[in-house]
Design a protein around this motif. Structure first.
Motif, PDB file in Angstrom:
ATOM      1  N   LEU A 279       2.532 -58.004   9.325  1.00 31.32           N
ATOM      2  CA  LEU A 279       1.842 -58.920  10.410  1.00 31.32           C
ATOM      3  C   LEU A 279       2.810 -59.110  11.382  1.00 31.32           C
ATOM      4  CD1 LEU A 279      -0.171 -61.852   8.913  1.00 31.32           C
ATOM      5  CD2 LEU A 279      -1.025 -60.118  10.291  1.00 31.32           C
TER       6      LEU A 279
ATOM      7  N   PRO B 261      -4.703 -61.966  18.773  1.00 30.13           N
ATOM      8  CA  PRO B 261      -4.378 -61.928  17.158  1.00 30.13           C
ATOM      9  C   PRO B 261      -3.096 -61.053  17.031  1.00 30.13           C
ATOM     10  CG  PRO B 261      -6.010 -60.403  17.986  1.00 30.13           C
ATOM     11  CD  PRO B 261      -5.810 -61.361  19.200  1.00 30.13           C
TER      12      PRO B 261
ATOM     13  N   LYS C 190      -1.262 -58.110  14.691  1.00 27.12           N
ATOM     14  CA  LYS C 190      -1.524 -56.571  14.240  1.00 27.12           C
ATOM     15  C   LYS C 190      -1.227 -56.862  12.811  1.00 27.12           C
ATOM     16  CE  LYS C 190      -2.288 -54.355  18.502  1.00 27.12           C
ATOM     17  NZ  LYS C 190      -3.235 -55.072  18.724  1.00 27.12           N
ATOM     18  N   MET C 191      -1.960 -56.128  11.919  1.00 23.06           N
ATOM     19  CA  MET C 191      -1.707 -55.960  10.530  1.00 23.06           C
ATOM     20  C   MET C 191      -1.685 -54.590  10.277  1.00 23.06           C
ATOM     21  SD  MET C 191      -3.342 -57.586   7.099  1.00 23.06           S
ATOM     22  CE  MET C 191      -2.508 -57.266   5.667  1.00 23.06           C
TER      23      MET C 191
ATOM     24  N   LEU D  24      -9.342 -59.367  13.459  1.00 23.68           N
ATOM     25  CA  LEU D  24      -7.874 -59.036  14.251  1.00 23.68           C
ATOM     26  C   LEU D  24      -8.296 -58.261  15.623  1.00 23.68           C
ATOM     27  CD1 LEU D  24      -6.083 -57.795  11.378  1.00 23.68           C
ATOM     28  CD2 LEU D  24      -5.504 -59.790  12.549  1.00 23.68           C
ATOM     29  N   HIS D  25      -9.625 -58.535  16.032  1.00 28.07           N
ATOM     30  CA  HIS D  25      -9.785 -57.861  17.441  1.00 28.07           C
ATOM     31  C   HIS D  25      -9.842 -58.957  18.387  1.00 28.07           C
ATOM     32  CE1 HIS D  25     -12.127 -54.381  15.261  1.00 28.07           C
ATOM     33  NE2 HIS D  25     -10.815 -54.255  15.339  1.00 28.07           N
TER      34      HIS D  25
ATOM     35  N   TRP E 279     -11.294 -62.329  16.981  1.00 30.37           N
ATOM     36  CA  TRP E 279     -10.419 -63.354  16.993  1.00 30.37           C
ATOM     37  C   TRP E 279     -10.456 -64.637  17.808  1.00 30.37           C
ATOM     38  CZ3 TRP E 279      -6.167 -64.436  14.079  1.00 30.37           C
ATOM     39  CH2 TRP E 279      -5.235 -65.522  14.712  1.00 30.37           C
TER      40      TRP E 279
ATOM     41  N   ILE F 232      -6.988 -64.716   7.806  1.00 28.02           N
ATOM     42  CA  ILE F 232      -6.544 -63.143   8.362  1.00 28.02           C
ATOM     43  C   ILE F 232      -6.571 -62.603   6.667  1.00 28.02           C
ATOM     44  CG2 ILE F 232      -5.089 -61.220   8.886  1.00 28.02           C
ATOM     45  CD1 ILE F 232      -4.149 -63.316  11.054  1.00 28.02           C
TER      46      ILE F 232
END
Length: 173
Positions: A61, A71, A73-74, A96-97, A113, A122
């Motif tokens: 993450l 948010p 990023k993963m 996550l957008h 997000w 998340i």
């Protein structure tokens, strides 16, 4: 350090402490490097009664300096085969957008997000993604995986199970 960055790091420090004190079943989280609160390593344990059961999936993450307004990023480090995970491991889930309306019309602003989301929310969302029997094929991140779900579900499942076995073997190496 700016005032904003100080409050961002405090928020991340609090979330990490909370997850350390009260672990949530299905995943663990920690820092990649003790000096950097913006990079976390995640281990997701394949959810029970799913294609991913028995797997150990490593991910990262990465939080932007603007967190929690934007948010993180993963990205999975463990190889994944899923319509909603890009070939490079980047996870594509609404939560996550970036906030606001979806220019393509697939998502409501409320699904995207919001600063109230936490690392826990998340990861619960990603575990839910892996638990779903029917991945979202409307706007796939991995077009090949989505195509295989549509045309050869048995082949898709076999490929996922193979990755799960490999992830379990690597976890014990």
């Amino acid at each position: 350090m700016s005032k904003t960055n100080a409050s961002n790091t405090l928020l991340l420090r609090r979330q990490l402490a909370e997850l350390t004190k009260h672990p949530v079943e299905g995943f663990s989280a920690g820092l990649v490097d003790d000096d950097n609160l913006y990079e976390w390593e995640i281990l997701i344990i394949g959810p029970h009664d799913t294609l991913y059961e028995g797997g150990f999936f490593k991910a990262r993450l990465s939080f932007p300096p603007e967190f929690p307004l934007l948010p993180p990023k993963m990205r999975f480090i463990t190889p994944m085969w899923h319509p909603n995970i890009y070939a490079d491991g980047t996870v594509c889930v609404s939560i996550l957008h970036a906030p606001g309306d979806d220019q393509y019309g697939y998502e409501d602003a409320g699904e995207r997000w919001m600063p109230v989301h936490t690392v826990e929310s998340i990861l619960v969302s990603v575990i839910s993604l892996l638990s779903s029997d029917t991945p979202n094929l409307d706007s796939p991140a991995n077009v090949d995986a989505a195509k295989e779900v549509r045309t050869d579900l048995a082949g898709y499942r076999k490929k996922v199970r193979k990755l799960v076995r490999r992830s379990a073997e690597e976890a014990y190496d």
